[in-house]
Motif scaffolding. Structure first.
Motif, PDB file in Angstrom:
ATOM      1  N   HIS A   1     -13.221  54.180  88.346  1.00 14.60           N
ATOM      2  CA  HIS A   1     -13.869  55.484  88.149  1.00 14.60           C
ATOM      3  C   HIS A   1     -14.660  55.900  89.383  1.00 14.60           C
ATOM      4  O   HIS A   1     -14.565  57.047  89.843  1.00 14.60           O
ATOM      5  N   GLU A   2     -15.433  54.937  89.916  1.00 11.65           N
ATOM      6  CA  GLU A   2     -16.277  55.269  91.058  1.00 11.65           C
ATOM      7  C   GLU A   2     -15.451  55.621  92.290  1.00 11.65           C
ATOM      8  O   GLU A   2     -15.850  56.453  93.109  1.00 11.65           O
ATOM      9  N   LEU A   3     -14.300  54.988  92.450  1.00 14.55           N
ATOM     10  CA  LEU A   3     -13.440  55.313  93.588  1.00 14.55           C
ATOM     11  C   LEU A   3     -12.687  56.620  93.362  1.00 14.55           C
ATOM     12  O   LEU A   3     -12.520  57.416  94.283  1.00 14.55           O
ATOM     13  N   ARG A   4     -12.236  56.833  92.133  1.00 17.95           N
ATOM     14  CA  ARG A   4     -11.425  58.020  91.861  1.00 17.95           C
ATOM     15  C   ARG A   4     -12.206  59.318  92.060  1.00 17.95           C
ATOM     16  O   ARG A   4     -11.665  60.309  92.571  1.00 17.95           O
ATOM     17  N   THR A   5     -13.483  59.320  91.676  1.00 17.89           N
ATOM     18  CA  THR A   5     -14.258  60.557  91.749  1.00 17.89           C
ATOM     19  C   THR A   5     -14.403  61.071  93.179  1.00 17.89           C
ATOM     20  O   THR A   5     -14.043  62.222  93.466  1.00 17.89           O
ATOM     21  N   PRO A   6     -14.911  60.287  94.146  1.00 21.07           N
ATOM     22  CA  PRO A   6     -15.017  60.821  95.509  1.00 21.07           C
ATOM     23  C   PRO A   6     -13.667  61.043  96.176  1.00 21.07           C
ATOM     24  O   PRO A   6     -13.502  61.985  96.954  1.00 21.07           O
ATOM     25  N   VAL A   7     -12.676  60.190  95.861  1.00 21.81           N
ATOM     26  CA  VAL A   7     -11.355  60.370  96.466  1.00 21.81           C
ATOM     27  C   VAL A   7     -10.726  61.672  95.988  1.00 21.81           C
ATOM     28  O   VAL A   7     -10.139  62.432  96.784  1.00 21.81           O
ATOM     29  N   SER A   8     -10.855  61.972  94.687  1.00 23.56           N
ATOM     30  CA  SER A   8     -10.310  63.228  94.167  1.00 23.56           C
ATOM     31  C   SER A   8     -11.004  64.428  94.789  1.00 23.56           C
ATOM     32  O   SER A   8     -10.351  65.426  95.151  1.00 23.56           O
ATOM     33  N   ALA A   9     -12.338  64.335  94.939  1.00 24.22           N
ATOM     34  CA  ALA A   9     -13.070  65.441  95.549  1.00 24.22           C
ATOM     35  C   ALA A   9     -12.670  65.629  97.008  1.00 24.22           C
ATOM     36  O   ALA A   9     -12.474  66.760  97.481  1.00 24.22           O
ATOM     37  N   LEU A  10     -12.543  64.509  97.716  1.00 26.65           N
ATOM     38  CA  LEU A  10     -12.117  64.592  99.116  1.00 26.65           C
ATOM     39  C   LEU A  10     -10.720  65.199  99.231  1.00 26.65           C
ATOM     40  O   LEU A  10     -10.465  66.067 100.070  1.00 26.65           O
ATOM     41  N   GLN A  11      -9.807  64.755  98.385  1.00 33.93           N
ATOM     42  CA  GLN A  11      -8.444  65.253  98.449  1.00 33.93           C
ATOM     43  C   GLN A  11      -8.402  66.754  98.191  1.00 33.93           C
ATOM     44  O   GLN A  11      -7.701  67.498  98.890  1.00 33.93           O
TER      45      GLN A  11
ATOM     46  N   GLN B   1     -19.610  59.209 102.367  1.00 35.02           N
ATOM     47  CA  GLN B   1     -20.779  58.325 102.308  1.00 35.02           C
ATOM     48  C   GLN B   1     -20.829  57.596 100.969  1.00 35.02           C
ATOM     49  O   GLN B   1     -21.171  56.414 100.898  1.00 35.02           O
ATOM     50  N   ARG B   2     -20.458  58.309  99.908  1.00 27.85           N
ATOM     51  CA  ARG B   2     -20.433  57.676  98.589  1.00 27.85           C
ATOM     52  C   ARG B   2     -19.402  56.558  98.557  1.00 27.85           C
ATOM     53  O   ARG B   2     -19.638  55.485  97.988  1.00 27.85           O
ATOM     54  N   LEU B   3     -18.239  56.815  99.154  1.00 26.63           N
ATOM     55  CA  LEU B   3     -17.216  55.765  99.240  1.00 26.63           C
ATOM     56  C   LEU B   3     -17.719  54.578 100.052  1.00 26.63           C
ATOM     57  O   LEU B   3     -17.500  53.420  99.693  1.00 26.63           O
ATOM     58  N   SER B   4     -18.379  54.866 101.149  1.00 27.05           N
ATOM     59  CA  SER B   4     -18.907  53.803 102.002  1.00 27.05           C
ATOM     60  C   SER B   4     -19.929  52.967 101.254  1.00 27.05           C
ATOM     61  O   SER B   4     -19.939  51.731 101.362  1.00 27.05           O
TER      62      SER B   4
END
Length: 355
Positions: A140-150, A176-179
């Motif tokens: 969940h934590e990875l999907r949220t910023p990755v989806s927003a970035l995409q 930054q959130r991903l990092s």
């Protein structure tokens, strides 16, 4: 929810009658069974011989009766071992909810083994649930910023949005959130490995706290929190500043997250000369943590409550990593009683001693 051994174990449960269950030791139970069976066999043999039976006939009958009594009385002993075997086989198949039915009056070695087995099963069930939660949380934590970035990058690539400073800043926030998440996962792997290297140096603790709190105040944005510091001057200690910054960032950031807008967070620091430690109390006023929940909040992937029945955001790793960083330095983090509010007390030795 845990469940007792079932299906093929039903027969074993019917055999839980233990005539010798009053004894506190398996050795005493076996001795009592041997004495009882021998006494019955001797009495029966004497009775049969007295009434004129041949010794060649009385002996086999007596042996059969003695073996029957031994078998009947030993069922209670062997049934529990069969339950343990079946439970172990079920656990080997991946069923961590299995439990051995317990007789609370049993205090012999088999009863102690059953209790230890159930405790081990509970720990394994908790570890398995943590693994499942970790996969779900990380996904969940990875999907949220990755989806927003995409979405943001695709819109820019298609010309739907312009690469304005505001849009680029949004992309930077997501990276930054991903990092941060990746850093949390790396720290988690270090925790699992049970070791981490420390770069020990002497530093002024007050200046260290100033440098640590400044970015937290900037990131606090429009929440209007006031971080008040009461630090005794001239405190010098030894430690790894990066790890300690991680510790205090997580604890103070947690206090800010659970404080209403416009309230204060107090950071009090004093030296304990008797024990050679530096004690820091981080207090967010008004809120409290129930005594029964104070140990759970330091467990991995356990998230605090931002409101009634509502989980706060984040990964649920911050406090567990904070305690790990403190323990690396020979210190600890705990929640203490404080009428003012939730009080996280951080105790660290002033002088680092190599393990």
């Amino acid at each position: 929810m845990s469940k007792p051994v079932d299906s093929r174990r039903a027969g074993a449960r019917r055999e839980r009658v233990r005539p010798l269950g009053v004894f506190s030791s398996l050795k005493l139970e076996l001795c009592a069974l041997l004495v009882f069976a021998t006494a019955i066999a001797f009495a029966m043999c004497w009775f049969l011989l007295k009434f004129g039976w041949s010794g060649w006939l009385a002996m086999p009958v007596t042996l059969v009766v003695a073996l029957g009594i031994t078998y009947l009385f030993s069922r209670g002993l062997t049934a529990r071992l069969r339950q343990l075997r079946d439970a172990a086989e079920a656990m080997a198949d991946g069923d961590y909810t299995v439990r051995v039915p317990m007789d609370e009056s049993s205090h012999d070695e088999v009863g102690q083994l059953a209790r230890s087995f159930n405790e081990m099963a509970a720990e394994l069930q908790h570890a398995d649930q943590m693994r499942r939660d970790m996969i779900a949380n990380v996904s969940h934590e990875l999907r949220t910023p990755v989806s927003a970035l995409q979405a943001q990058v695709e819109n820019m690539a298609d010309g739907v949005t312009e690469p304005t400073p505001a849009n680029l800043e949004g992309i930077l926030d997501q990276t930054q959130r991903l990092s941060d998440l990746i850093a949390f996962l790396l720290d988690l792997s270090r925790m699992e490995a049970g070791a981490a290297s420390l770069e020990i140096e002497r530093f002024d603790f007050g200046e260290f706290l100033d440098d640590t709190i400044e970015p937290l105040e900037i990131a606090d944005g429009g929440h209007a929190h006031d971080i008040r510091m009461q630090v005794a001057p001239g405190i010098v200690m030894e430690g790894d500043q990066d790890r300690l910054r991680q510790l205090f960032t997580n604890i103070i950031g947690n206090a800010l997250k659970h404080s209403p807008d416009g309230t204060s967070v107090l950071v009090e620091v004093h030296e304990d000369e008797t024990h050679g430690t530096v004690v820091t109390n981080v207090v967010n006023f008004g809120s409290q943590i129930a005594p029964e929940a104070r140990s759970d909040i330091f467990r991995r992937f356990v998230k605090g409550k931002s409101g009634p029945g509502t989980e706060s955001g984040g990964t649920g790793l911050g406090l567990s990593i904070a305690r790990w960083a403190a323990q690396l330095h020979g210190g600890d983090v705990r929640v203490v009683d404080d009428m003012r509010g939730a009080d996280f007390e951080i105790t660290l030795p002033k002088r680092h001693t190599a393990a």
